[in-house]
Design an enzyme around this catalytic site. Structure first.
Site, short mmCIF file in Angstrom:
data_model
loop_
_atom_site.label_atom_id
_atom_site.label_comp_id
_atom_site.label_asym_id
_atom_site.label_seq_id
_atom_site.Cartn_x
_atom_site.Cartn_y
_atom_site.Cartn_z
N HIS A 193 7.88 -32.57 -5.51
CA HIS A 193 7.56 -32.18 -4.55
C HIS A 193 6.10 -31.41 -4.12
O HIS A 193 5.30 -31.62 -3.15
CB HIS A 193 8.79 -31.39 -3.91
CG HIS A 193 8.90 -31.40 -2.41
ND1 HIS A 193 9.85 -30.56 -2.37
CD2 HIS A 193 8.41 -31.89 -1.49
CE1 HIS A 193 9.76 -30.56 -0.82
NE2 HIS A 193 9.33 -31.81 -0.12
N HIS A 209 14.38 -28.90 -13.29
CA HIS A 209 14.86 -28.88 -11.40
C HIS A 209 13.64 -27.87 -11.67
O HIS A 209 13.32 -28.79 -10.21
CB HIS A 209 15.75 -27.54 -11.98
CG HIS A 209 16.12 -26.72 -10.87
ND1 HIS A 209 17.24 -27.02 -9.82
CD2 HIS A 209 15.26 -25.99 -9.94
CE1 HIS A 209 16.70 -26.09 -8.91
NE2 HIS A 209 16.01 -25.52 -8.87
N GLU A 210 12.95 -27.01 -12.08
CA GLU A 210 11.51 -26.51 -11.82
C GLU A 210 10.00 -27.69 -12.09
O GLU A 210 9.50 -28.10 -10.87
CB GLU A 210 10.86 -26.07 -12.80
CG GLU A 210 12.14 -24.11 -12.55
CD GLU A 210 12.41 -24.21 -11.33
OE1 GLU A 210 10.99 -24.20 -10.44
OE2 GLU A 210 13.16 -23.38 -11.30
N HIS A 235 10.85 -30.17 -8.43
CA HIS A 235 9.87 -28.84 -7.33
C HIS A 235 8.19 -29.05 -7.56
O HIS A 235 7.71 -29.35 -6.81
CB HIS A 235 10.37 -27.19 -7.50
CG HIS A 235 11.27 -27.11 -7.15
ND1 HIS A 235 11.86 -26.78 -5.76
CD2 HIS A 235 12.17 -25.66 -7.32
CE1 HIS A 235 12.74 -26.54 -5.60
NE2 HIS A 235 13.28 -25.50 -6.59
#
Length: 674
Positions: A473, A466-467, A470
């Site tokens: 991105h 999940h991180e 990010h």
């Protein structure tokens, strides 16, 4: 030497963390603020303001102050100490006042408005977005207010920052204050051996060799509440965790009431009924009514399913422990037994396949297969903590370094709980000079012990991915302007790149890349992967209901139109009553430790996790249709989502990727709610 005032000698202008001390922040901030104000004076004096000499010049004025405030905020969360905490309010006050000096400067705004009113026709999409965002940021932060209102806004913003810092400090102190030493090994029956070993090592480090130490940090708390046969131990840990910051020395009662009241006052200055109404203007949802309707649709579906799931857990408890009345500290324990019974899945048996170094390499491999990028560790670039690492990210096709990526994975007393991604600087291009992003992810995973490496849980694997989503991105952004780059997007869009990455974790094609037994090297058995996939729909009613409870609590606090006189627990219990299946215990509170909304950026925005799940479920369905490593789909996701940051409206970006707006049915089907 103050590293904030020196030019970096390291590759890619990496920050020199080696010599950074708390006493460097305030002097550097004062100097950089003074320099920035001089640059802004030049912008104000432009008699013929243009996009270049006003909007771009303003955007580029904040580079050094932005770096100082980003690194300070990061240190306060991940590497804090008393010296940093002592100056936190001073640093915050300086930053807030500096920002308000600029945003409330009438002459500067006049020049911005002249450019905005005659928007040049030759602007690119990103340039047009920057102009629009700059103008709206000034308006939404007081440029059109009266002088009296501007002064009130300054006071409110300073107070909000102060109470937010206090909230976070109290939560960290309350978490660290709890220590439970166990003398008898029978009291910790059921706990995995690795958890026991870590508890022994923590006790020995505190001078209590031969005992077991348990804390409220996740890697310690979660195994106890899930596996400990000792019901009294589960109860003690559950109550200690849930009562953090409710009362006493570290109470957050005053901080919560102050923050809610101040945010409401601020919203009313701008003519809004509530903080939520103000915030949601700049979100995909646009208004509280849309959020309420979206949330209610999921709650209606989740509630019935959650009730039957909870009854199943209670029935199992009655079978195994006759006469035992169900309590909240029983839920995770018996849910785990139910999972083993129904799915024949013991998640602790998965840990040996998730050695953290292998999981990290697995995430890197997934990124390489999707986006053709490599990660190489750099030992010649300073890091902020001895446990941290830094990698250069290489675009294989271009054969160039496109980012620095820092990682920091283990809990410590100087670090807040949870997991998050941030950056020390974003991708930008100024007069043809490109600055690559410096991105960091921070987590609190199971630490290695004397006999075992760090073997993380399946949930921790998902958190890492999940991180990492990010981080991608930020890493893959191609935006020219810092304020539009990477994760600088609408908050109910920012979770798409992170949440979609979790989908790969349960796919055999992905797990076969890295899920290997740390001792034998064997791949995780295929039948176990099938059980992992089946578990994705296990107790999804309870999971979804919990998420929606948190979102509802956030909206109830921040959609108030007049300030409540009730204390925090009374208010919380009243508004959550329709969504609860178990009566709340006295003295426990979610709000008192809800750092996302009181010490983070999620006020009126916690719903965005579920909102983004609609996006990620629909987006991953597209990958599944074509192949989870399909290059055409991956290239489209990179080009239209990851590279674009906030340079266009998120729905337009999503439609360019997917060809249509997202379907909520994708999420409901994946969750087993329909």
């Amino acid at each position: 030497m103050n590293p904030f005032l020196e030019k970096s000698d390291f590759a890619f202008e990496a920050f020199d963390f080696r010599h950074l001390k708390p006493e460097h922040f305030l002097p550097a901030l004062e100097i950089r603020i003074a320099e920035t104000k001089k640059r802004i004076e030049i912008i104000k004096e432009e008699s013929h303001p243009t996009f270049e000499n006003t909007i771009i010049a303003l955007e580029q004025s904040f580079e050094y102050t932005r770096t100082i405030s980003k690194i300070f905020e990061y240190y306060l969360g991940a590497n804090t100490n008393k010296d940093l905490q002592d100056i936190a309010e001073d640093v915050s006050s300086q930053v807030i006042n500096f920002y308000n000096d600029i945003i409330l400067d009438q002459k500067l705004f006049s020049n911005i408005k002249k450019v905005y009113d005659k928007t040049p026709k030759n602007l690119s999409l990103e340039e047009a977005q920057l102009l629009k965002k700059t103008y709206k940021e000034f308006v939404r932060n007081g440029a059109l207010l009266s002088d009296e209102q501007k002064e009130e806004l300054r006071t409110i913003d300073e107070e909000i920052s102060k109470y937010s810092i206090r909230f976070g400090e109290n939560l960290l102190k309350a978490t660290n204050a709890f220590e439970l030493y166990i003398d008898d090994h029978h009291e910790i029956d059921g706990l995995p051996d690795a958890v026991k070993e870590q508890a022994q090592e923590m006790a020995a480090a505190k001078g209590r060799k031969g005992k077991w130490l348990f804390t409220l940090h996740y890697p310690s708390y979660v195994p106890v509440i899930t596996y400990a046969k000792n019901r009294a131990l589960r109860e003690k840990m559950f109550k200690a965790y849930g009562s953090r910051c409710v009362s006493g020395e570290f109470s957050n009662e005053e901080n919560i009431k102050a923050l809610v009241s101040l945010r409401l006052r601020r919203a009313k200055l701008f003519g809004k009924k509530s903080h939520a109404e103000y915030v949601l203007e700049e979100r995909m949802a646009q208004n509280p009514d849309t959020v309420d309707k979206f949330s209610q649709k999921i709650i209606d579906l989740a509630l019935g399913k959650a009730k039957s799931e909870l009854e199943e857990i209670k029935t199992l408890q009655k079978e195994l422990s006759p006469g035992e009345e169900f309590k909240p500290w029983d839920q995770a324990f018996y849910a785990e037994i139910l999972k083993k019974k129904k799915l024949d899945l013991d998640e602790e048996k998965l840990r040996p396949y998730f050695k953290i170094e292998n999981v990290i390499e697995g995430a890197f491999t997934v990124a390489r297969k999707l986006y053709n990028i490599n990660f190489n560790e750099r030992t010649d670039i300073p890091v902020h903590h001895p446990e941290a690492k830094v990698y250069e990210v290489i675009d294989v096709e271009k054969n160039e370094v496109i980012a620095l990526f820092y990682t920091d994975f283990f809990p410590r007393e100087t670090k807040q709980g949870g997991a998050w991604m941030t950056d020390f600087r974003e991708h930008s291009v100024n007069a043809g000079l490109k600055k690559i992003p410096h991105v960091v992810i921070t987590c609190n995973f199971t630490k290695p012990t004397a006999s075992k490496p760090s073997l993380i849980s399946l949930d921790e694997v998902k958190t890492l991915f999940h991180e990492f989503g990010h981080a991608l991105h930020g890493i893959l952004s191609l935006c020219h302007f810092n304020s539009l780059s990477g994760t600088n997007v609408y908050w109910d869009f920012v979770e798409l790149p992170s949440q979609i990455m979790e989908n790969w974790v349960v796919q055999k094609e992905c797990l076969d890349l890295f899920a290997k037994h740390y001792q034998t090297g064997e791949l995780i058995p295929a039948e176990w992967i099938k059980k992992i996939q089946d578990a994705e729909k296990f107790l999804t009613g309870l999971y979804n209901l919990r998420q929606m409870q948190l979102g509802a609590l956030d909206m109830f606090w921040h959609n108030l139109e007049t300030m409540t006189e009730e204390d925090v627990i009374t208010f919380e219990n009243k508004v959550l009553a329709p969504y609860r299946l178990v009566e709340p215990l006295p003295g426990l509170s979610v709000s008192s430790q809800f750092s996302h909304i009181f010490d983070g950026g999620y006020s009126s925005g916690y719903y965005s996790y579920k909102w983004a799940e609609v996006l990620d479920a629909d987006a991953f369905a597209y990958f599944q249709e074509k192949g989870i490593f399909n290059q055409t789909v991956a290239n489209s996701f990179r080009r239209n989502i990851l590279e674009k940051g906030g340079s266009e409206h998120p729905m337009e970006l999503y439609k360019k990727f997917r060809g249509s707006e997202p379907r909520i049915e994708s999420l409901l089907e994946r969750s087993g709610l329909i």
